[in-house]
Design an enzyme around this catalytic site. Structure first.
Site, PDB file in Angstrom:
ATOM      1  N   GLU A 154       0.829  -1.208   0.000  1.00  0.00           N
ATOM      2  CA  GLU A 154       0.000   0.000   0.000  1.00  0.00           C
ATOM      3  C   GLU A 154       0.859   1.252   0.000  1.00  0.00           C
ATOM      4  OE1 GLU A 154      -2.549   0.022   3.373  1.00  0.00           O
ATOM      5  OE2 GLU A 154      -3.686  -1.730   2.762  1.00  0.00           O
ATOM      6  N   ARG A 194      -2.059   9.699  11.239  1.00  0.00           N
ATOM      7  CA  ARG A 194      -2.798   8.451  11.379  1.00  0.00           C
ATOM      8  C   ARG A 194      -3.912   8.666  12.389  1.00  0.00           C
ATOM      9  NH1 ARG A 194      -0.029   2.592  12.818  1.00  0.00           N
ATOM     10  NH2 ARG A 194      -1.949   1.342  12.862  1.00  0.00           N
ATOM     11  N   LYS A 238       2.199   4.688   1.274  1.00  0.00           N
ATOM     12  CA  LYS A 238       2.379   5.274   2.611  1.00  0.00           C
ATOM     13  C   LYS A 238       2.273   6.786   2.482  1.00  0.00           C
ATOM     14  CE  LYS A 238       5.210   5.113   6.771  1.00  0.00           C
ATOM     15  NZ  LYS A 238       4.696   6.392   7.213  1.00  0.00           N
TER      16      LYS A 238
END
Length: 567
Positions: free
Chosen positions: A246, A253, A248
């Protein structure tokens, strides 16, 4: 339980340096504990607040000095002289309590609950004259304390317990006390973030009960962490083939909780930022097709004119903002990139394999550009194709990629081999600043050299690993630049001692530090030193409890010695 028993434990732990003996003493204490688990375990951690509570007592050293003076009828100047002599207001309170001329006729024994509730009450005092009210309330608590109790009550108020007990020691003590595994204790704590509740479950339900604790919507947990890989092949070696690879993103977050129309947003450091991101709340309400859900996403800032992603430092302005929130949301809009899900409509998903969690996430996210999308990813087993995807992500201005084990469960709170990150930068560490030096000449008035430390997770202590003064600018030229002035202003409130040009600060400000290599060094307590360190950025999304550990530094050092680690 009487607070004196807990104070006696603190006193014993303070004199012991051996971790194993600390664990044994705490284990015996916990075995005998009959109630007040919540209060006792929080106080043992040196606080009265849960990790997700953004609270503090609001009493600084000056206020504590006043409270000691009032409680024991001693001149404020005398208290200050004692502080200069001992350098520890806990010891000052103990000595002042012994010196008091007029002792209460009937000294009511303090309980653990008394101390806990009074300190919580002080934190809740607000409004006009609140500082005086806090000091009077604190002084009343000290009046009823015995000398040793006073010592630790003051240290608790200042969040400086100094008994060398961190999460690792508490975890192992619970495991020994109730014959359960440390892994089960750590798992339960990562979800509950309440050692008091963990003790109760371990005592009443044992190992099985700890493994069966459940996530609750509206209550944060510790997220799963990634380990680092140096190249594509190593990433595959860790997570297996094929893997989900995936993009980044360089953002914040978030763990996102939704129940009906109510939405909660927490950062990695468990900071509630729901209020700061009303736009994200609306996106979740409108675009997440679930009544009850807990999922994770990266919030990334973007430029409306160019459609390009903004650097992390830009979006961090929104996390810190307490006013003009709507205006800031328009100036620095964010979009969400969802990448994992752990709870859906009453079902706990942590133990499901990642590929199943990803499939469920795809079903509930109603994607829309510049609002919410699934993280870009491919399932791949070939090194060349994986490397090409990695390069494509870098060319788009992304930070790198994540490799994820398709069959792995979600392991909260730990760096395990279920996901790894691959970035093109030098090795970096997240460290906390514990000291600094005032500059000279044109840099006078600024702190210019910073001592950084890593966490000893067992004791909770921070051990120095180097000094850094590079990577910081005199003037801000770009949004992501860090200036000496900015760092100085962040650190000033946390200065607690000065020796010449050197100041010592409470471990509150986390920075990401790049370096060339790690060397053995007798200069620092850690036994290690960073060679050519450079500050990369301030990590507003990291708490001091989340920084890199001494164990991590030892691991990197051993890899270097084996010739594995190449910068």
């Amino acid at each position: 339980m009487e607070f004196e028993k807990l104070a006696n434990l603190f006193s014993k732990l303070e004199t012991i340096s051996d971790k194993t003996r600390k664990v044994q003493y705490i284990a015996r204490f916990l075995k005998e504990l009959k109630d007040q688990y919540k209060e006792t375990l929080l106080l043992l951690q040196g606080t009265v607040f849960y990790p997700w509570e953004q609270k503090n007592l609001g009493i600084a050293e000056k206020g504590v000095i006043r409270a000691i003076s009032i409680a024991y009828g001693i001149e404020k100047q005398k208290v200050e002289e004692l502080f200069i002599k001992y350098g520890d207001l806990g010891i000052v309170a103990e000595k002042a309590c012994e010196m008091r001329k007029q002792k209460p006729l009937l000294l009511k024994p303090l309980t653990v609950k008394d101390v806990y509730q009074t300190l919580r009450k002080i934190a809740d005092i607000e409004g006009e004259g609140s500082q005086d009210k806090k000091i009077i309330t604190f002084a009343k608590l000290l009046v009823n304390a015995k000398p040793k109790e006073a010592k630790y009550i003051v240290r608790l108020a200042l969040e400086e317990l100094r008994i060398g007990v961190g999460e690792g020691i508490i975890r192992d003590a619970i495991a020994i006390a109730f014959s359960v595994t440390p892994e089960a204790v750590e798992y339960a704590y990562s979800i509950l973030l309440d050692f008091g509740e963990v003790v109760r479950i371990a005592k009443e339900q044992g190992e099985q009960g700890l493994w069966q604790v459940k996530l609750q919507v509206g209550r944060p947990f510790r997220v799963m962490l990634a380990i680092r890989a140096r190249n594509v092949q190593e990433a595959f070696d860790i997570v297996g083939r094929p893997a989900m690879i995936e993009a980044k993103y360089d953002g914040f977050r978030l763990q996102i909780h939704k129940k009906g129309d109510q939405v909660w947003l927490w950062t990695r450091r468990l900071e509630d930022v729901t209020r700061q991101f009303p736009d994200v709340v609306n996106i979740v309400r409108n675009r997440v097709k679930a009544n009850e859900i807990i999922f994770e996403a990266e919030a990334v800032g973007y430029d409306k004119k160019t459609n390009k992603f903004l650097p992390f430092q830009k979006i961090s302005q929104r996390v810190k903002r307490k006013y003009d929130i709507e205006k800031m949301a328009k100036e620095i809009p964010v979009e969400l990139h969802a990448f994992d899900i752990v709870y859906l409509e009453g079902e706990q998903l942590m133990k499901k394999p990642f590929k199943e969690r990803r499939a469920l996430l795809e079903k509930v996210i109603d994607e829309k550009e510049h609002e919410i999308q699934l993280s870009i990813g491919i399932i791949e087993k070939d090194d060349k194709k994986a490397y090409q995807f990695y390069q494509d992500c870098l060319n788009k201005g992304l930070e790198g990629v994540m490799f994820k084990n398709l069959n792995a469960p979600y392991q909260p709170g730990r760096r395990v081999g279920y996901m790894v990150k691959l970035k093109p930068t030098l090795e970096t560490l997240d460290l906390v600043i514990v000291a600094a030096e005032w500059g000279e000449g044109k840099r006078s008035g600024w702190l210019t050299s910073f001592t950084v430390a890593a966490l000893d997770k067992d004791t909770g202590n921070y051990l120095e690993v180097g000094e850094v003064g590079t990577g910081i600018k005199e003037k801000k030229e770009r949004a992501e630049d860090i200036t000496f002035e900015e760092l100085t202003e962040l650190l000033k409130p946390y200065i607690y001692k000065q020796e010449g040009k050197k100041v010592y600060v409470k471990p509150k400000i986390v920075v990401e530090v790049a370096y060339e290599e790690i060397q053995e060094s007798p200069r620092y307590k850690s036994g290690f030193a960073l060679r050519f360190p450079r500050i990369v950025r301030i990590r507003f999304d990291r708490s001091p409890k989340e920084i890199d550990t001494i164990d991590r530094i030892k691991q990197i050092y051993e890899m270097q010695r084996g010739g594995i680690h190449k910068q």
